[in-house]
Design an enzyme around this catalytic site. Structure first.
Site, PDB file in Angstrom:
ATOM      1  N   ARG A  64       0.817  -1.215   0.000  1.00 45.13           N
ATOM      2  CA  ARG A  64       0.000   0.000   0.000  1.00 45.13           C
ATOM      3  C   ARG A  64       0.849   1.262   0.000  1.00 45.13           C
ATOM      4  NH1 ARG A  64      -3.603   2.373   4.468  1.00 45.13           N
ATOM      5  NH2 ARG A  64      -5.227   3.519   3.329  1.00 45.13           N
ATOM      6  N   HIS A  68       0.292   4.439  -2.448  1.00 40.69           N
ATOM      7  CA  HIS A  68       0.044   5.801  -1.966  1.00 40.69           C
ATOM      8  C   HIS A  68       1.172   6.751  -2.337  1.00 40.69           C
ATOM      9  CE1 HIS A  68      -3.383   5.137   1.173  1.00 40.69           C
ATOM     10  NE2 HIS A  68      -3.570   4.439   0.071  1.00 40.69           N
ATOM     11  N   ASP A  69       2.355   6.224  -2.566  1.00 41.62           N
ATOM     12  CA  ASP A  69       3.435   7.062  -3.081  1.00 41.62           C
ATOM     13  C   ASP A  69       3.145   7.436  -4.536  1.00 41.62           C
ATOM     14  OD1 ASP A  69       5.856   8.391  -3.405  1.00 41.62           O
ATOM     15  OD2 ASP A  69       6.880   6.561  -4.065  1.00 41.62           O
ATOM     16  N   ASN A  96      -3.990   8.704   4.906  1.00 48.04           N
ATOM     17  CA  ASN A  96      -2.770   8.087   5.442  1.00 48.04           C
ATOM     18  C   ASN A  96      -2.680   8.082   6.959  1.00 48.04           C
ATOM     19  OD1 ASN A  96      -1.765   7.582   2.879  1.00 48.04           O
ATOM     20  ND2 ASN A  96      -0.640   9.517   2.770  1.00 48.04           N
ATOM     21  N   HIS A 195      -6.503  -5.976  -2.370  1.00 52.27           N
ATOM     22  CA  HIS A 195      -7.298  -6.142  -1.156  1.00 52.27           C
ATOM     23  C   HIS A 195      -7.585  -7.616  -0.858  1.00 52.27           C
ATOM     24  CE1 HIS A 195      -8.796  -1.690  -1.497  1.00 52.27           C
ATOM     25  NE2 HIS A 195      -7.542  -1.789  -1.134  1.00 52.27           N
TER      26      HIS A 195
HETATM   27  C1  HEM Z   1      -9.363   1.427  -5.938  1.00 55.16           C
HETATM   28  C2  HEM Z   1      -9.226   2.335  -5.009  1.00 55.16           C
HETATM   29  C3  HEM Z   1      -8.754   2.005  -3.625  1.00 55.16           C
HETATM   30  C4  HEM Z   1      -9.340   2.426  -2.484  1.00 55.16           C
HETATM   31  C5  HEM Z   1     -10.563   3.299  -2.366  1.00 55.16           C
HETATM   32  C6  HEM Z   1      -8.580   1.870  -1.387  1.00 55.16           C
HETATM   33  C7  HEM Z   1      -8.850   2.099  -0.058  1.00 55.16           C
HETATM   34  C8  HEM Z   1      -8.265   1.423   0.993  1.00 55.16           C
HETATM   35  C9  HEM Z   1      -8.637   1.583   2.377  1.00 55.16           C
HETATM   36  C10 HEM Z   1      -9.672   2.548   2.909  1.00 55.16           C
HETATM   37  C11 HEM Z   1      -7.891   0.717   3.112  1.00 55.16           C
HETATM   38  C12 HEM Z   1      -7.939   0.519   4.620  1.00 55.16           C
HETATM   39  C13 HEM Z   1      -7.137   1.579   5.322  1.00 55.16           C
HETATM   40  C14 HEM Z   1      -7.416   1.651   6.798  1.00 55.16           C
HETATM   41  O1  HEM Z   1      -8.562   1.457   7.192  1.00 55.16           O
HETATM   42  O2  HEM Z   1      -6.480   1.931   7.577  1.00 55.16           O
HETATM   43  C15 HEM Z   1      -7.037   0.012   2.183  1.00 55.16           C
HETATM   44  C16 HEM Z   1      -6.122  -0.946   2.531  1.00 55.16           C
HETATM   45  C17 HEM Z   1      -5.238  -1.501   1.650  1.00 55.16           C
HETATM   46  N1  HEM Z   1      -5.081  -1.171   0.322  1.00 55.16           N
HETATM   47 FE1  HEM Z   1      -6.362  -0.103  -0.790  1.00 55.16          FE
HETATM   48  N2  HEM Z   1      -7.569   1.122  -1.888  1.00 55.16           N
HETATM   49  C18 HEM Z   1      -7.610   1.174  -3.251  1.00 55.16           C
HETATM   50  C19 HEM Z   1      -6.727   0.604  -4.124  1.00 55.16           C
HETATM   51  C20 HEM Z   1      -5.572  -0.055  -3.732  1.00 55.16           C
HETATM   52  C21 HEM Z   1      -4.474  -0.369  -4.595  1.00 55.16           C
HETATM   53  C22 HEM Z   1      -4.371   0.028  -6.054  1.00 55.16           C
HETATM   54  C23 HEM Z   1      -3.563  -1.047  -3.831  1.00 55.16           C
HETATM   55  C24 HEM Z   1      -2.207  -1.582  -4.208  1.00 55.16           C
HETATM   56  C25 HEM Z   1      -1.677  -1.560  -5.419  1.00 55.16           C
HETATM   57  C26 HEM Z   1      -4.122  -1.163  -2.501  1.00 55.16           C
HETATM   58  C27 HEM Z   1      -3.544  -1.839  -1.458  1.00 55.16           C
HETATM   59  C28 HEM Z   1      -4.072  -1.916  -0.186  1.00 55.16           C
HETATM   60  C29 HEM Z   1      -3.567  -2.812   0.837  1.00 55.16           C
HETATM   61  C30 HEM Z   1      -2.498  -3.866   0.645  1.00 55.16           C
HETATM   62  C31 HEM Z   1      -4.282  -2.543   2.006  1.00 55.16           C
HETATM   63  C32 HEM Z   1      -4.081  -3.167   3.396  1.00 55.16           C
HETATM   64  C33 HEM Z   1      -2.999  -2.380   4.119  1.00 55.16           C
HETATM   65  C34 HEM Z   1      -2.632  -2.868   5.505  1.00 55.16           C
HETATM   66  O3  HEM Z   1      -3.187  -3.847   6.006  1.00 55.16           O
HETATM   67  O4  HEM Z   1      -1.751  -2.223   6.109  1.00 55.16           O
HETATM   68  N3  HEM Z   1      -5.324  -0.531  -2.482  1.00 55.16           N
HETATM   69  N4  HEM Z   1      -7.283   0.473   0.903  1.00 55.16           N
END
Ligand code: HEM
Ligand SMILES: *[C@@H]1O[C@H](CO)[C@@H](O)[C@H](O)[C@H]1NC(C)=O
Length: 335
Positions: A64, A68-69, A96, A195
């Site tokens: 992630r 985000h970078d 973030n 995800h």
């Molecule tokens: C399509 C739009 C996307 C949205 C709206 C989104 C949103 C989010 C949100 C809200 C979380 C949870 C954060 C939290 O509650 O602390 C999350 C977690 C995560 N996202 Fe996304 N995301 C998106 C796309 C992506 C993409 C493109 C990637 C990687 C290439 C990604 C990788 C991850 C990962 C691996 C997690 C888990 C992080 C952890 O457990 O520390 N996401 N995302």
């Protein structure tokens, strides 16, 4: 007449040439550090491995971080900069704050890489390598990572608030957002497959599970299945409070990088609103087709994912002219 045509052609070629060299795309290469720092990739790999063994969720967090970078000014390690006077860190921005993690891992890797070859390997490249290794360590695909990024001289707090997609975005908003970064619907779908690992806080999915209007799901009993799923989520995340309680993004195989995410969203069981809208707001059925393909063929998902990660890793890459190799990923170099 002939001369005029020649001159026009020359002008056209010059414009083409200039716009091509202005675009950072294509400046990255494989094995960029082969001569200057042959151990760089091994150091990253080894340390990601050790850290992920200690805390498996770090794999998700590192993946992630790279995302985000890249979505804020490009893949330039801007997210790693700490706040200094006159410049608020991207770490403090809405998407973030209290959410992104893994910075200590990057610090440690950077420290070791600097010992080995000072001022050679960029923080932005470390992020790209770490994300690649993290995915593989959880059972996902491996790809050759393109390298040669430089680090930014600034961060963008406002950019982080503006360009990182929100979990309650509509499908249209998600498509638009990705388009702004040169990524298409196919990339949106493949990359959302991230995800399949990691977790989200209650604040990120509360709106979805308390949304008054029921969401329409295609197919037989998906809505019913979703109501059971929602009951479980509501027990984790009450309508008020427990903001920082976690739920896995993929309930079935939370720690494995696989294609389960796509099976989940077909059943209305994606955790975030943004996961769910890929199906529920896909009125033309284009995305559903791709989701079905990934849900039934993991290798296909892996191949697409790798391709889209490489594409994402190319967003607005900096060169020597506009970036540097930071000594410490948290600060720009002082001299
Ligand atoms: C399509 C739009 C996307 C949205 C709206 C989104 C949103 C989010 C949100 C809200 C979380 C949870 C954060 C939290 O509650 O602390 C999350 C977690 C995560 N996202 Fe996304 N995301 C998106 C796309 C992506 C993409 C493109 C990637 C990687 C290439 C990604 C990788 C991850 C990962 C691996 C997690 C888990 C992080 C952890 O457990 O520390 N996401 N995302
Ligand atoms: C999405 O969530 C944010 C923050 O919780 C909120 O301010 C905004 O109104 C929500 N947007 C939609 C479209 O529901």
């Amino acid at each position: 007449m002939e001369l005029m045509r020649m001159r026009l052609l020359l002008i056209a070629l010059t414009i083409l040439y200039n716009s091509a060299s202005l675009r950072a795309e294509g400046v990255l290469v494989y094995e960029y550090y082969k001569e200057a720092c042959p151990l760089a990739e091994d150091i990253v790999r080894h340390n990601v491995e050790v850290e992920v063994l200690r805390d498996p969720r770090l794999a998700a967090s590192l993946l992630r971080l790279h995302f985000h970078d890249c979505f804020v000014m490009g893949c330039d390690a801007s997210i790693l900069l700490d706040s200094v006077e006159g410049m608020t860190s991207e770490k403090q921005a809405g998407p973030n704050v209290k959410s992104v993690r893994g910075f200590e891992v990057i610090d440690r890797i950077k420290y070791l890489v600097e010992e080995e070859c000072p001022l050679t390997v960029s923080c932005a490249d470390i992020l790209a390598m770490a994300a690649r290794d993290a995915v593989e360590l959880r059972g996902g695909p491996r790809w050759e990572v393109l390298l040669g990024r430089k680090d930014s001289l600034k961060s963008s707090f406002s950019g982080a608030n503006q360009f990182i997609p929100a979990p309650n975005s509509s499908l249209e908003a998600l498509i638009d957002n990705f388009k702004q970064h040169g990524l298409g619907i196919q990339d949106l779908v493949a990359l959302s497959g991230s995800h399949t690992i990691g977790r989200a806080r209650c604040t990120s999915f509360r709106q979805r599970i308390y949304d008054a209007k029921p969401e329409y799901h295609y197919g037989y009993d998906r809505y019913k299945r979703y109501t059971t799923f929602r009951r479980i989520l509501r027990s984790i995340c009450p309508i008020k409070g427990r903001d920082h309680k976690f739920a896995p993004l993929d309930f079935e195989t939370p720690a494995r990088f696989d294609n389960q995410y796509f099976i989940n969203i077909l059943q209305g069981k994606g955790l975030l609103g943004s996961d769910n809208v890929l199906i529920s707001q896909d009125y033309e059925g284009v995305i559903r087709e791709q989701v079905w393909a990934y849900a039934s063929n993991q290798e296909l998902f892996f191949a697409s994912f790798a391709k889209s990660m490489i594409k994402m890793g190319n967003i607005n890459v900096l060169t020597e002219h506009d970036g540097e190799i930071r000594r410490n990923c948290r600060f720009v170099n002082t001299e």
